[in-house]
Each structure stands twice: as structure tokens, then as C-alpha cells.
Design a protein around this motif. Structure first.
Motif, PDB file in Angstrom:
ATOM      1  N   VAL A 146      32.390  84.353 101.034  1.00 38.48           N
ATOM      2  CA  VAL A 146      32.353  82.919 101.343  1.00 38.48           C
ATOM      3  C   VAL A 146      31.159  82.616 102.254  1.00 38.48           C
ATOM      4  O   VAL A 146      30.451  81.624 102.047  1.00 38.48           O
ATOM      5  CB  VAL A 146      33.684  82.451 101.978  1.00 38.48           C
ATOM      6  CG1 VAL A 146      33.555  81.046 102.551  1.00 38.48           C
ATOM      7  CG2 VAL A 146      34.808  82.509 100.957  1.00 38.48           C
ATOM      8  N   ARG A 147      30.889  83.485 103.239  1.00 38.38           N
ATOM      9  CA  ARG A 147      29.717  83.275 104.115  1.00 38.38           C
ATOM     10  C   ARG A 147      28.428  83.324 103.306  1.00 38.38           C
ATOM     11  O   ARG A 147      27.525  82.516 103.499  1.00 38.38           O
ATOM     12  CB  ARG A 147      29.678  84.327 105.220  1.00 38.38           C
ATOM     13  CG  ARG A 147      30.616  84.048 106.378  1.00 38.38           C
ATOM     14  CD  ARG A 147      30.309  84.919 107.582  1.00 38.38           C
ATOM     15  NE  ARG A 147      30.307  86.331 107.300  1.00 38.38           N
ATOM     16  CZ  ARG A 147      31.358  87.139 107.382  1.00 38.38           C
ATOM     17  NH1 ARG A 147      32.517  86.647 107.763  1.00 38.38           N
ATOM     18  NH2 ARG A 147      31.272  88.418 107.110  1.00 38.38           N
ATOM     19  N   ARG A 148      28.352  84.287 102.394  1.00 36.35           N
ATOM     20  CA  ARG A 148      27.149  84.426 101.563  1.00 36.35           C
ATOM     21  C   ARG A 148      26.942  83.179 100.700  1.00 36.35           C
ATOM     22  O   ARG A 148      25.838  82.653 100.597  1.00 36.35           O
ATOM     23  CB  ARG A 148      27.301  85.665 100.686  1.00 36.35           C
ATOM     24  CG  ARG A 148      26.123  85.973  99.828  1.00 36.35           C
ATOM     25  CD  ARG A 148      26.356  87.291  99.113  1.00 36.35           C
ATOM     26  NE  ARG A 148      25.297  87.560  98.179  1.00 36.35           N
ATOM     27  CZ  ARG A 148      25.337  88.504  97.280  1.00 36.35           C
ATOM     28  NH1 ARG A 148      26.395  89.292  97.200  1.00 36.35           N
ATOM     29  NH2 ARG A 148      24.338  88.693  96.455  1.00 36.35           N
ATOM     30  N   ILE A 149      28.011  82.694 100.104  1.00 34.82           N
ATOM     31  CA  ILE A 149      27.921  81.507  99.252  1.00 34.82           C
ATOM     32  C   ILE A 149      27.601  80.279 100.099  1.00 34.82           C
ATOM     33  O   ILE A 149      26.851  79.403  99.669  1.00 34.82           O
ATOM     34  CB  ILE A 149      29.229  81.320  98.445  1.00 34.82           C
ATOM     35  CG1 ILE A 149      29.490  82.538  97.548  1.00 34.82           C
ATOM     36  CG2 ILE A 149      29.206  80.034  97.642  1.00 34.82           C
ATOM     37  CD1 ILE A 149      28.356  82.909  96.611  1.00 34.82           C
ATOM     38  N   THR A 150      28.120  80.212 101.313  1.00 35.26           N
ATOM     39  CA  THR A 150      27.812  79.098 102.211  1.00 35.26           C
ATOM     40  C   THR A 150      26.316  79.060 102.496  1.00 35.26           C
ATOM     41  O   THR A 150      25.705  77.991 102.524  1.00 35.26           O
ATOM     42  CB  THR A 150      28.602  79.225 103.533  1.00 35.26           C
ATOM     43  OG1 THR A 150      29.994  79.188 103.234  1.00 35.26           O
ATOM     44  CG2 THR A 150      28.251  78.107 104.493  1.00 35.26           C
ATOM     45  N   ARG A 151      25.714  80.245 102.704  1.00 31.96           N
ATOM     46  CA  ARG A 151      24.262  80.275 102.954  1.00 31.96           C
ATOM     47  C   ARG A 151      23.482  79.795 101.731  1.00 31.96           C
ATOM     48  O   ARG A 151      22.457  79.147 101.871  1.00 31.96           O
ATOM     49  CB  ARG A 151      23.819  81.681 103.344  1.00 31.96           C
ATOM     50  CG  ARG A 151      24.173  82.037 104.776  1.00 31.96           C
ATOM     51  CD  ARG A 151      23.444  83.270 105.242  1.00 31.96           C
ATOM     52  NE  ARG A 151      23.744  84.457 104.479  1.00 31.96           N
ATOM     53  CZ  ARG A 151      24.733  85.303 104.724  1.00 31.96           C
ATOM     54  NH1 ARG A 151      25.545  85.075 105.733  1.00 31.96           N
ATOM     55  NH2 ARG A 151      24.916  86.371 103.975  1.00 31.96           N
ATOM     56  N   ILE A 152      23.967  80.106 100.553  1.00 36.88           N
ATOM     57  CA  ILE A 152      23.264  79.688  99.333  1.00 36.88           C
ATOM     58  C   ILE A 152      23.417  78.188  99.102  1.00 36.88           C
ATOM     59  O   ILE A 152      22.445  77.490  98.839  1.00 36.88           O
ATOM     60  CB  ILE A 152      23.788  80.471  98.104  1.00 36.88           C
ATOM     61  CG1 ILE A 152      23.390  81.942  98.209  1.00 36.88           C
ATOM     62  CG2 ILE A 152      23.253  79.869  96.804  1.00 36.88           C
ATOM     63  CD1 ILE A 152      24.047  82.830  97.166  1.00 36.88           C
TER      64      ILE A 152
ATOM     65  N   GLY B 251      32.546  73.661 100.244  1.00 36.14           N
ATOM     66  CA  GLY B 251      32.558  73.983  98.828  1.00 36.14           C
ATOM     67  C   GLY B 251      32.460  75.463  98.523  1.00 36.14           C
ATOM     68  O   GLY B 251      32.714  75.890  97.394  1.00 36.14           O
ATOM     69  N   ALA B 252      32.100  76.269  99.518  1.00 32.96           N
ATOM     70  CA  ALA B 252      31.898  77.705  99.283  1.00 32.96           C
ATOM     71  C   ALA B 252      33.186  78.386  98.834  1.00 32.96           C
ATOM     72  O   ALA B 252      33.165  79.199  97.906  1.00 32.96           O
ATOM     73  CB  ALA B 252      31.350  78.371 100.539  1.00 32.96           C
ATOM     74  N   GLU B 253      34.297  78.062  99.468  1.00 36.34           N
ATOM     75  CA  GLU B 253      35.563  78.669  99.058  1.00 36.34           C
ATOM     76  C   GLU B 253      35.936  78.261  97.638  1.00 36.34           C
ATOM     77  O   GLU B 253      36.479  79.068  96.882  1.00 36.34           O
ATOM     78  CB  GLU B 253      36.690  78.311 100.029  1.00 36.34           C
ATOM     79  CG  GLU B 253      36.629  79.130 101.281  1.00 36.34           C
ATOM     80  CD  GLU B 253      37.959  79.157 102.028  1.00 36.34           C
ATOM     81  OE1 GLU B 253      37.941  79.631 103.148  1.00 36.34           O
ATOM     82  OE2 GLU B 253      38.987  78.732 101.488  1.00 36.34           O
ATOM     83  N   ASP B 254      35.613  77.022  97.265  1.00 39.32           N
ATOM     84  CA  ASP B 254      35.877  76.574  95.896  1.00 39.32           C
ATOM     85  C   ASP B 254      35.073  77.391  94.896  1.00 39.32           C
ATOM     86  O   ASP B 254      35.579  77.748  93.824  1.00 39.32           O
ATOM     87  CB  ASP B 254      35.537  75.094  95.742  1.00 39.32           C
ATOM     88  CG  ASP B 254      36.472  74.191  96.532  1.00 39.32           C
ATOM     89  OD1 ASP B 254      37.591  74.645  96.859  1.00 39.32           O
ATOM     90  OD2 ASP B 254      36.084  73.051  96.833  1.00 39.32           O
ATOM     91  N   VAL B 255      33.821  77.686  95.247  1.00 39.48           N
ATOM     92  CA  VAL B 255      32.968  78.473  94.361  1.00 39.48           C
ATOM     93  C   VAL B 255      33.554  79.875  94.193  1.00 39.48           C
ATOM     94  O   VAL B 255      33.639  80.393  93.075  1.00 39.48           O
ATOM     95  CB  VAL B 255      31.522  78.538  94.902  1.00 39.48           C
ATOM     96  CG1 VAL B 255      30.693  79.556  94.149  1.00 39.48           C
ATOM     97  CG2 VAL B 255      30.871  77.164  94.837  1.00 39.48           C
ATOM     98  N   VAL B 256      33.967  80.496  95.306  1.00 40.07           N
ATOM     99  CA  VAL B 256      34.537  81.846  95.231  1.00 40.07           C
ATOM    100  C   VAL B 256      35.848  81.823  94.444  1.00 40.07           C
ATOM    101  O   VAL B 256      36.110  82.713  93.629  1.00 40.07           O
ATOM    102  CB  VAL B 256      34.735  82.441  96.643  1.00 40.07           C
ATOM    103  CG1 VAL B 256      35.428  83.786  96.576  1.00 40.07           C
ATOM    104  CG2 VAL B 256      33.389  82.574  97.354  1.00 40.07           C
TER     105      VAL B 256
END
Length: 157
Positions: free
Chosen positions: A10-16, A22-27
Motif C-alpha cells: 500500500v505504501r509503494r502504491i501510494t508513492r506511485i 485510493g492505494a488500498e483500493d488498488v491493492v
């Protein structure tokens, strides 16, 4: 997926995406894709599948946002932002790595070798057995022994 792996992803996706909400939704979407894929296919590395799918979804989402004129400035910020880990994340990762090295040192040489061949070099049990001249069952036992020990070893972090 273990809790720490989930949070790290989630942290990695948040940086992207630069979108913490929305990062948790993506994961979560990546997890759904993995579960759907696994219904019809064998999957040897579900965590890797989820990580790759989440990164791909995040990149797609960022591209879609970049196409919207009102959010063009966000894309510039994303492009200029440092994609590297934060300093406190680096420090925690170094501390975990040092602790893990201590735990690995406490394993028997054979168990450590088998575990590292599997986890670091990505060899399958059969490949390890052939390389070391042992049975696949012995490889399974070494990997299980190492995983159990390292799980207990890291519980106090």
C-alpha cells in the motif's frame, strides 16, 4: 498476504499514485484479480502476482489522471517526486535486515542454504533437491523449519 506485506505494498502504491485513500483500493483490486486468475490457473507466487498487478493498476490510474486536463499538474508533481523510500522506512528496513541476518545465522548451515536458495534465488524445491543431492521432502522440511524459526524470531519486532 501477510499484514506487513500488505502495508508495504500500500505504501509503494501510494508513492506511485500519490493517493493514499485510493492505494488500498488498488491493492484490493489486485487481490481480486489474483483470486480470479487462480480459479483457472496454477499460481506459484500469489504475492508476486498481487504486487505486479497492483503496480500495473497504479500506473494505469496515474496515466488516466494525467490525461485529465484539470489534473495535469498532479502528473508533473508525480514525475518530480522521489519514488525512493522515506528515510524512516529505510532505517526500519535496515534494522529488520540486521535482525533477519542474526536469525539466519542461528539456522543450521544446510537449512540456511536451502532457505536462501528458495527465497533469494527463487529455485523450486525440485531444483534445490537436485543441486544439493537431497530429496524434495528434505527440502520442504528445511524450508518449513527455517520459515517457522524466522517467524518466531521476528514476532518481537
Amino acid at each position: 498476504m501477510k499484514d506487513e506485506g500488505w502495508r508495504g505494498l500500500v505504501r509503494r502504491i501510494t508513492r506511485i499514485t500519490r493517493d493514499p485513500s485510493g492505494a488500498e483500493d488498488v491493492v484490493q483490486s489486485a487481490m481480486v484479480r489474483m483470486l480470479e486468475y487462480r480459479r483457472a490457473n496454477t499460481l506459484s507466487n500469489p504475492e508476486g502476482f498481487v504486487a505486479r498487478a497492483a503496480v500495473n493498476l497504479a500506473i494505469d490510474e496515474r496515466r488516466q489522471r494525467a490525461r485529465r486536463p484539470e489534473e495535469a499538474l498532479d502528473f508533473v508533481e508525480d514525475a518530480l517526486a522521489d519514488a525512493g523510500p522515506l528515510q524512516d522506512e529505510v532505517l526500519r528496513a535496515r534494522e529488520r535486515l540486521a535482525r533477519l541476518k542474526l536469525g539466519l545465522a542461528r539456522l543450521s548451515p544446510r537449512t540456511r542454504e536451502v532457505f536462501l536458495l528458495h527465497r533469494l534465488e527463487g529455485l523450486k524445491y525440485r531444483e534445490i533437491a537436485e543441486r544439493l543431492g537431497i530429496t524434495v521432502s528434505a527440502v520442504e522440511k528445511h524450508v518449513a523449519k527455517a520459515a517457522l524459526f524466522l517467524t518466531k524470531w521476528t514476532e518481537t519486532w
